[in-house]
Design an enzyme around this catalytic site. Structure first.
Site, PDB file in Angstrom:
ATOM      1  CE  LYS A  98     -72.268  22.914  71.238  1.00  0.00           C
ATOM      2  NZ  LYS A  98     -73.476  23.147  70.324  1.00  0.00           N
ATOM      3  CG  HIS A 165     -66.489  22.932  63.051  1.00  0.00           C
ATOM      4  ND1 HIS A 165     -66.425  24.241  63.741  1.00  0.00           N
ATOM      5  CD2 HIS A 165     -67.636  22.457  63.029  1.00  0.00           C
ATOM      6  CE1 HIS A 165     -67.814  24.419  64.245  1.00  0.00           C
ATOM      7  NE2 HIS A 165     -68.164  23.313  63.671  1.00  0.00           N
ATOM      8  CB  SER A 196     -70.538  23.631  75.049  1.00  0.00           C
ATOM      9  OG  SER A 196     -71.515  23.771  74.379  1.00  0.00           O
TER      10      SER A 196
END
Length: 353
Positions: A98, A165, A196
């Site tokens: 995000k 990530h 988010s």
């Protein structure tokens, strides 16, 4: 690089990953990891690591090498360090969830593949980003390694564009800033990142409150967290080896997308030529990858970014703004997170505006 008519020849890659891997379109079909995956991290060893349930996703996290990773991604982290063999022209887009990942993936793909796939509406009517979600164009490293399917990376032509990530420490030869390849990292103001993430995961766990998500960020116990260590790992590498790690801020990308696309192209070794600049190539890439444009494509309005958890792809294209946290956080919440940021990032040269 070979030339033709005075112009550099275009590399073949990156190619849309979904075009060479049909299974990417049905991620719920999981293969068994290959034999010996993480042999020094047996199941009983994984189960001995500190654990907690992710507050907003139905998954168990384990604390591995100082980071809270999804349990299924710990063997993947081990395998990535051992078996991911970087090529000199590889590009890895890295981030916390995000933080503008989908947008950056789209911009990077459109930039690197611009000669094979012109981005303007006329020449690019069949552009991969008009028929595929950006995450279908770029392989997600920990997802492949968790399924024991990392061999698929070897079949991709160079230059390869990949996504993760994972913290920098989980990438091969992390001490060298990316293991011989180039890493493009994007970070986001932490308050907006938390907001988010809450909107995203409410599609799975609608009863989870923003306060619960907020607490997990403050405690450093969010997936791939602590967020401060994740960000600082890439920030310090970008200072130590700026030729291998490019550090971008989401807010700056919003303010000047064209300037940051030029910076990205220069970093990956594919700067825009004078002819491309005059033809409006940069503006065409920015327009193709704009939120309003991407939101309208069928591939981004239907289907799931995570088929197992039934998270629709449309959740990847929400507001795309900075400062939305003011509509969700109390002043006390904002001060608390700002104090954490000031404490963790003080003296590093990194500030969020």
């Amino acid at each position: 690089m070979a030339t033709s008519g005075g112009e550099p020849s275009a590399p073949v890659g990156p190619v849309p990953f979904a075009d060479v891997d049909g299974e990417q379109l049905v991620p719920e079909r999981r293969a068994q990891p290959e034999a010996g995956l993480g042999d020094d991290l047996a199941d009983d060893m994984v189960s001995s690591l500190p654990s907690k349930m992710e507050v907003s996703l139905p998954m168990r996290l384990r604390l591995y090498r100082g980071f809270w990773l999804a349990e299924i991604h710990i063997p993947a982290a081990v395998a990535m360090q051992r078996r991911l063999v970087p090529r000199p022209d590889d590009v890895v887009v890295a981030s916390l969830p995000k933080c503008g990942t989908t947008w950056l993936i789209a911009l990077a793909f459109a930039t690197m593949a611009r000669r094979a796939h012109p981005p303007d509406a006329g020449a690019g009517a069949g552009h991969p980003l008009r028929r595929l979600n950006p995450h279908q164009c770029v392989p997600f490293l920990e997802g492949l390694f968790a399924r024991g399917q990392q061999a698929k990376l070897d079949a991709l032509p160079s230059p390869r564009l990949m996504n993760t990530h994972m913290p920098l420490a989980m990438l091969p030869s992390a001490g060298g800033g990316g293991g011989g390849c180039r890493v493009v990292y994007i970070c986001r103001e932490p308050k907006d990142m938390a907001v988010s993430m809450c909107h995203y995961t409410r599609r799975v766990m609608p009863r989870v409150s923003f306060a619960e998500t907020f607490e997990s960020y403050c405690d450093g116990a969010k997936i791939y967290g602590p967020f401060w260590d994740h960000i600082l790992g890439y920030w310090r590498a970008s200072s130590a080896t700026p030729d291998t790690v490019l550090f971008l801020r989401y807010e700056e990308l919003l303010r000047d997308p064209a300037g940051n696309v030029r910076k990205l192209a220069q970093f990956v070794g594919l700067p825009f030529s004078e002819a491309e600049e005059e033809a409006g190539m940069v503006g065409a890439i920015v327009a193709l990858c704009s939120l309003d444009n991407m939101r309208g494509f069928e591939a981004n309005r239907t289907g799931y970014v995570d088929a197992q958890r039934r998270i629709p792809r449309e959740t990847l294209f929400r507001k795309g703004v900075a400062g939305d946290w003011v509509h969700h956080m109390t002043p006390e919440m904002a001060r608390r997170l700002d104090d954490i940021v000031a404490d963790k990032f003080g003296g590093t040269g990194l500030a969020f505006k």
